[in-house]
Design an enzyme around this catalytic site. Structure first.
Site, PDB file in Angstrom:
ATOM      1  N   GLY A 196      49.034  41.200  44.131  1.00 56.66           N
ATOM      2  CA  GLY A 196      49.021  42.420  44.924  1.00 56.66           C
ATOM      3  C   GLY A 196      48.026  43.455  44.421  1.00 56.66           C
ATOM      4  N   GLY A 197      48.513  44.691  44.269  1.00 60.26           N
ATOM      5  CA  GLY A 197      47.645  45.777  43.832  1.00 60.26           C
ATOM      6  C   GLY A 197      47.040  45.545  42.472  1.00 60.26           C
ATOM      7  N   GLY A 233      10.018  34.686  51.910  1.00 56.47           N
ATOM      8  CA  GLY A 233      10.696  35.968  51.824  1.00 56.47           C
ATOM      9  C   GLY A 233      11.337  36.189  50.463  1.00 56.47           C
ATOM     10  N   ALA A 234      11.618  35.100  49.735  1.00 56.34           N
ATOM     11  CA  ALA A 234      12.206  35.222  48.404  1.00 56.34           C
ATOM     12  C   ALA A 234      11.217  35.878  47.435  1.00 56.34           C
ATOM     13  CB  ALA A 234      12.636  33.860  47.884  1.00 56.34           C
TER      14      ALA A 234
END
Length: 425
Positions: free
Chosen positions: A95-96, A324-325
């Protein structure tokens, strides 16, 4: 439990959940107590270390316990980039108790004892009828290798504390010495990278040769192995390392690698840690699988992180820099202060195989028409166009980096005034 301590004579604030008391669950007052400590840490600019072993919010207290976690979450976010926040997972957490660590800068887990999950195996079986062990659901393999929530994996609790201590020494940066020695000339460095672009190699020995002896601390070692990130020192000053790893996936960049590097870059920028980028990249990974995963959105995070960072940034192209790398891996266009290349480097829109599929053979004259300038992949061509600052002897890489960071030590670049940017999450 909350308190104040020192590690290697450096102050920290620390809190711990006591699993022997109601399973370490958090109630309203515990939440306020930890939140108050976090406020004090922020005022004094001191790192926070959390020791986590908790069943989550205390069910008996209802919504007030949830509010206690809300108070902590709010401060995790509010003080992100203001003070370093480190979470050590020392047992099962639910949980938290897992959301707060997820908001911190680094998570350290211990093999065989650390677990993190939103809901435990019994709850999952009751709701979804699925049967799974706690280890398979939220053990160290899941978080260190599969989903990347874990940044460091220790074999025991003592090693977890040692990792924490070493990590904190890097976060508390020191001043760089400006005295070069014979050790700074790396005679064998060029021998560690094969001249053939298709051959794989391990980039870790290159990193270890460039940085101060024994100083490299790899982050996210077991996740997205095709990219390497970590801290080291250069003449005593902390630096961040981002490097492609040709040993895995030929050093290509996928979604996980983009996320891993982008988060690390942003941490370094938050705490004024200079960044070295070592580049040998085939490109962003193509294919239907990667497009479905959202490689465009994830890859954009890497571009965003480098472009956003205002700390000193230096790139060294070791061998390949394709597509693009090349731009994404801290190019001059994205704000690199200096970009060096080894003489054997190749810089191109795409690799030979991709290019050959684009430029078809003309059946009429049986000649391949590429319309590319001569030597267009040569680093000298890129240097002539202003995209590379210098072609350097590999053996002088460490010396060049030291000299460059000394030159950039007083760099003062400010971002445009705005509330905040909108990184493609």
């Amino acid at each position: 439990m909350v308190g104040y301590a020192t590690i290697s004579k450096k102050p920290i604030y620390v809190f711990a959940h006591d699993f022997t008391v109601r399973g370490g669950s958090l109630g309203e007052l515990q939440g306020k107590k930890i939140a108050s400590m976090m406020d004090l840490a922020a005022k004094t600019k001191v790192p926070i270390v959390g020791l986590n072993e908790s069943a989550g919010a205390r069910i008996q207290e209802g919504v007030t316990a949830l509010d206690g976690y809300g108070q902590i979450f709010y401060r995790n976010v509010k003080y992100s980039g203001v003070i370093p926040q480190i979470s050590i997972i020392l047992g099962p957490n639910a949980g938290g108790a897992v959301y707060s660590p997820a908001l911190t800068d680094f998570i350290i887990m211990v093999k065989d004892i650390s677990q993190m999950y939103i809901t435990g195996p019994k709850v999952i079986e009751a709701i979804t009828k699925e049967t799974v062990s706690a280890e398979d659901l939220g053990g160290t393999y899941m978080h260190a290798v599969v989903n990347g929530n874990c940044h460091f994996l220790a074999t025991n609790e003592q090693e977890a504390f040692q990792i924490t201590a070493k990590l904190l020494t890097f976060i508390n940066t020191t001043t760089m010495s400006n005295e070069l020695t014979a050790r700074d000339y790396c005679n064998s460095l060029h021998e560690l990278v094969p001249s053939e672009s298709g051959k794989t190699y391990d980039v870790i020995p290159i990193i270890e040769t460039i940085v101060d002896d024994g100083s490299f601390l790899e982050v996210h070692k077991y996740f997205a192995k095709n990219i390497v990130v970590g801290f080291a020192s250069l003449l005593g000053k902390t630096i961040g390392i981002v490097s492609n790893q040709p040993k895995h996936m030929a050093g290509g960049i996928d979604s996980n690698a983009s996320d891993k590097a982008a988060r690390f870059i942003r941490f370094c920028d938050c705490f004024n840690i200079p960044i070295i980028t070592l580049e040998d990249v085939t490109g962003f990974y193509p294919g239907i699988r990667y497009e479905k995963e959202g490689i465009i959105r994830h890859g954009a995070k890497l571009v965003y992180a480098f472009a956003e960072a205002t700390v000193p940034k230096i790139t060294v192209i070791l061998r390949k820099a394709y597509g693009g790398a090349f731009v994404a891996m801290n190019s001059k266009a994205l704000g690199a202060d200096l970009l060096y290349a080894w003489p054997s480097a190749e810089i191109a829109v795409m690799g030979p195989e991709g290019a050959s599929s684009v430029f078809k053979t003309d059946k009429k004259d049986n000649e391949t028409r590429t319309n590319l300038p001569n030597n267009s992949t040569s680093p000298y061509y890129a240097a002539a166009k202003g995209m590379v600052d210098d072609i350097i002897d590999p053996r002088e890489t460490r010396i060049k980096l030291i000299q460059s960071f000394i030159m950039l030590e007083q760099k003062n670049e400010t971002a445009p005034i705005r509330k905040h940017g909108n990184i493609p999450l």
